[in-house]
Design a protein around this motif. Structure first.
Motif, PDB file in Angstrom:
ATOM      1  N   ALA A 148       0.839  -1.200   0.000  1.00  0.00           N
ATOM      2  CA  ALA A 148       0.000   0.000   0.000  1.00  0.00           C
ATOM      3  C   ALA A 148       0.873   1.247   0.000  1.00  0.00           C
ATOM      4  CB  ALA A 148      -0.917  -0.005   1.224  1.00  0.00           C
ATOM      5  N   ASN A 149       0.214   2.384  -0.119  1.00  0.00           N
ATOM      6  CA  ASN A 149       0.861   3.683   0.029  1.00  0.00           C
ATOM      7  C   ASN A 149       0.518   4.268   1.397  1.00  0.00           C
ATOM      8  OD1 ASN A 149       1.956   3.752  -2.646  1.00  0.00           O
ATOM      9  ND2 ASN A 149      -0.093   4.271  -3.414  1.00  0.00           N
ATOM     10  N   GLY A 150       1.418   5.117   1.898  1.00  0.00           N
ATOM     11  CA  GLY A 150       1.172   5.781   3.165  1.00  0.00           C
ATOM     12  C   GLY A 150       0.166   6.911   3.004  1.00  0.00           C
ATOM     13  N   PRO A 151      -0.159   7.582   4.091  1.00  0.00           N
ATOM     14  CA  PRO A 151       0.445   7.430   5.422  1.00  0.00           C
ATOM     15  C   PRO A 151      -0.103   6.225   6.169  1.00  0.00           C
ATOM     16  CG  PRO A 151      -1.267   9.086   5.489  1.00  0.00           C
ATOM     17  CD  PRO A 151      -1.146   8.678   4.044  1.00  0.00           C
ATOM     18  N   SER A 152       0.569   5.892   7.264  1.00  0.00           N
ATOM     19  CA  SER A 152       0.179   4.755   8.077  1.00  0.00           C
ATOM     20  C   SER A 152      -0.303   5.222   9.440  1.00  0.00           C
ATOM     21  CB  SER A 152       1.366   3.806   8.254  1.00  0.00           C
ATOM     22  OG  SER A 152       2.428   4.456   8.924  1.00  0.00           O
TER      23      SER A 152
ATOM     24  N   VAL B 182      -3.642   0.873   7.135  1.00  0.00           N
ATOM     25  CA  VAL B 182      -2.308   0.949   6.541  1.00  0.00           C
ATOM     26  C   VAL B 182      -1.271   0.996   7.661  1.00  0.00           C
ATOM     27  CG1 VAL B 182      -0.740   2.315   5.112  1.00  0.00           C
ATOM     28  CG2 VAL B 182      -3.152   2.078   4.460  1.00  0.00           C
ATOM     29  N   TRP B 183      -0.283   0.114   7.538  1.00  0.00           N
ATOM     30  CA  TRP B 183       0.795   0.006   8.519  1.00  0.00           C
ATOM     31  C   TRP B 183       2.121   0.340   7.856  1.00  0.00           C
ATOM     32  CZ3 TRP B 183      -0.951  -0.841  13.344  1.00  0.00           C
ATOM     33  CH2 TRP B 183      -2.224  -1.422  13.478  1.00  0.00           C
ATOM     34  N   GLY B 184       3.030   0.936   8.621  1.00  0.00           N
ATOM     35  CA  GLY B 184       4.302   1.362   8.062  1.00  0.00           C
ATOM     36  C   GLY B 184       5.489   0.607   8.634  1.00  0.00           C
ATOM     37  N   PHE B 185       6.560   0.551   7.823  1.00  0.00           N
ATOM     38  CA  PHE B 185       7.784  -0.162   8.184  1.00  0.00           C
ATOM     39  C   PHE B 185       8.981   0.649   7.705  1.00  0.00           C
ATOM     40  CE2 PHE B 185       4.262  -2.961   7.592  1.00  0.00           C
ATOM     41  CZ  PHE B 185       4.307  -3.795   8.694  1.00  0.00           C
TER      42      PHE B 185
ATOM     43  N   PRO C 184       7.522  -1.385  13.694  1.00  0.00           N
ATOM     44  CA  PRO C 184       7.355  -2.224  14.884  1.00  0.00           C
ATOM     45  C   PRO C 184       8.598  -3.023  15.249  1.00  0.00           C
ATOM     46  CG  PRO C 184       6.205  -3.176  13.003  1.00  0.00           C
ATOM     47  CD  PRO C 184       6.648  -1.811  12.591  1.00  0.00           C
ATOM     48  N   TYR C 185       9.538  -3.159  14.328  1.00  0.00           N
ATOM     49  CA  TYR C 185      10.733  -3.962  14.585  1.00  0.00           C
ATOM     50  C   TYR C 185      11.927  -3.113  15.005  1.00  0.00           C
ATOM     51  CZ  TYR C 185       7.706  -6.935  11.780  1.00  0.00           C
ATOM     52  OH  TYR C 185       6.617  -7.610  11.290  1.00  0.00           O
ATOM     53  N   SER C 186      12.171  -2.021  14.310  1.00  0.00           N
ATOM     54  CA  SER C 186      13.361  -1.211  14.582  1.00  0.00           C
ATOM     55  C   SER C 186      13.072   0.046  15.381  1.00  0.00           C
ATOM     56  CB  SER C 186      14.023  -0.812  13.261  1.00  0.00           C
ATOM     57  OG  SER C 186      13.182   0.094  12.549  1.00  0.00           O
ATOM     58  N   GLY C 187      11.827   0.518  15.336  1.00  0.00           N
ATOM     59  CA  GLY C 187      11.496   1.801  15.936  1.00  0.00           C
ATOM     60  C   GLY C 187      11.843   2.992  15.070  1.00  0.00           C
ATOM     61  N   ASP C 188      12.384   2.737  13.868  1.00  0.00           N
ATOM     62  CA  ASP C 188      12.766   3.825  12.968  1.00  0.00           C
ATOM     63  C   ASP C 188      11.541   4.368  12.228  1.00  0.00           C
ATOM     64  OD1 ASP C 188      15.403   3.515  13.682  1.00  0.00           O
ATOM     65  OD2 ASP C 188      15.870   2.162  12.014  1.00  0.00           O
ATOM     66  N   PRO C 189      11.648   5.578  11.661  1.00  0.00           N
ATOM     67  CA  PRO C 189      10.522   6.142  10.907  1.00  0.00           C
ATOM     68  C   PRO C 189      10.121   5.249   9.735  1.00  0.00           C
ATOM     69  CG  PRO C 189      12.151   7.829  11.383  1.00  0.00           C
ATOM     70  CD  PRO C 189      12.773   6.524  11.784  1.00  0.00           C
ATOM     71  N   VAL C 190       8.842   5.265   9.399  1.00  0.00           N
ATOM     72  CA  VAL C 190       8.326   4.359   8.373  1.00  0.00           C
ATOM     73  C   VAL C 190       8.494   4.956   6.981  1.00  0.00           C
ATOM     74  CG1 VAL C 190       6.712   3.313   9.984  1.00  0.00           C
ATOM     75  CG2 VAL C 190       5.963   5.237   8.584  1.00  0.00           C
ATOM     76  N   THR C 191       8.768   4.070   6.024  1.00  0.00           N
ATOM     77  CA  THR C 191       8.947   4.469   4.626  1.00  0.00           C
ATOM     78  C   THR C 191       8.236   3.526   3.655  1.00  0.00           C
ATOM     79  OG1 THR C 191      11.013   3.205   4.551  1.00  0.00           O
ATOM     80  CG2 THR C 191      11.184   5.569   5.050  1.00  0.00           C
ATOM     81  N   HIS C 192       7.837   2.339   4.119  1.00  0.00           N
ATOM     82  CA  HIS C 192       7.201   1.331   3.280  1.00  0.00           C
ATOM     83  C   HIS C 192       5.935   0.854   3.984  1.00  0.00           C
ATOM     84  CE1 HIS C 192      11.262   1.487   1.696  1.00  0.00           C
ATOM     85  NE2 HIS C 192      10.861   0.825   0.624  1.00  0.00           N
ATOM     86  N   PHE C 193       4.914   0.484   3.188  1.00  0.00           N
ATOM     87  CA  PHE C 193       3.589   0.336   3.773  1.00  0.00           C
ATOM     88  C   PHE C 193       2.875  -0.915   3.259  1.00  0.00           C
ATOM     89  CE2 PHE C 193       4.804   4.745   3.279  1.00  0.00           C
ATOM     90  CZ  PHE C 193       4.670   5.228   4.581  1.00  0.00           C
TER      91      PHE C 193
END
Length: 294
Positions: free
Chosen positions: A233-237, A259-262, A243-252
């Protein structure tokens, strides 16, 4: 205490799966390093930890290099006796060790004719007499262990023995091998195991397809649990951090309209492959559901 674990391609490297399940299932802290099979650079060069030349290879915090899956499992069991890698009961422990040793050294026909391939499930494979003999022996020792322990795993609770037979379960599933009800149930237990599902999800989305593992059979659906229907999908999330790294999301991805981000494509894609296999994602998803209900 953190170990460095060098592994081969997840979709195909059965020995890597065994070692990874030992550290993953028992919560042993480790860093994963991947070495590609069938590459121009040798495994020894990719691993870079002499004298290692095969996967899996474990490097201990003190720098000891262990280049064999059974040696890795035994050393970890010795270093972490409180984790129960082997069962505490002497009879069950001896039985589990016996089965693990036999898995480590035997069943050449099954290995030869049915290499592990977690990306495919075949229909139409007919095992020869040698493969059938291996399967008969596997059923015999599985039945013995499960009768002795009462299940659900070979020694009652999950142990090194189960990690070592997980690729056999994958072969039974992938080639639709003829085994009885008890073996089918034990195979299904592996396919439903969250740790196995995480490994397979990563294998589905990373690394090349190798022609050497292709077979001229019709394909069928993988017989494990059906993944939830997530899509790219496309963001925003709804979540700002992976959920794994705590880093800002760029992929969805989208799941049931949310919509969830990674933080990168791999984190998204492994979750797409099997959302329920990932505790951090499931916890985030369930927390949102609960907050919406509240």
């Amino acid at each position: 205490m953190t170990y460095d674990l060098h592994l081969g391609d997840r979709a195909y490297s059965s020995w890597s799966l065994r070692a990874w399940l030992v550290v993953e299932r028992f919560g042993i802290a480790h860093r994963t390093h991947l070495a590609g099979l069938y590459q121009d650079a040798s495994l020894a060069h990719q691993i870079g930890e002499p004298p290692a030349r095969t996967v899996p290879t474990l490097v201990t915090p003190e720098g000891a290099v262990i280049c064999d899956s059974l040696a890795i499992a035994e050393e970890l069991a010795n270093r972490h006796p409180d984790l129960g890698l082997w069962p505490a009961d002497p009879k069950l422990r001896a039985t589990a060790r016996s089965l693990t040793g036999e898995m480590h050294s035997d069943f050449p026909a099954l290995r030869r004719d049915c290499p592990m391939n977690l990306r495919r499930a075949w229909a139409g494979y007919v095992p020869d007499d040698a493969v059938c003999a291996d399967l008969d022996r596997i059923e015999t020792i599985w039945t013995h262990a499960l009768d002795l322990s009462g299940g659900p795993w070979l020694a009652g609770t999950y142990s090194i023995a189960d990690a070592f037979f997980a690729p056999v379960a994958a072969r039974i599933a992938g080639y639709d091998l003829p085994v009885g009800e008890l073996a089918q149930a034990y195979m299904a237990r592996h396919l439903a195991d969250p740790a196995f599902r995480r490994w397979r999800a990563m294998g589905l989305v990373s690394g090349p397809d190798f022609a050497v593992y292709a077979r001229d059979f019709a394909q069928r659906a993988w017989p494990g649990p059906t993944p939830l229907p997530a899509t790219e999908a496309n963001g925003p999330s709804v979540n700002p951090a992976c959920p794994y790294s705590g880093d800002p999301v760029t992929h969805f991805l989208s799941l049931y309209g949310t919509v969830w981000g990674f933080c990168n494509a791999f984190c998204r894609d492994k979750t797409l492959a099997d959302p329920e296999a990932w505790p951090a994602f499931e916890a985030m998803r369930l927390n949102l559901d609960e907050s919406r209900m509240g």
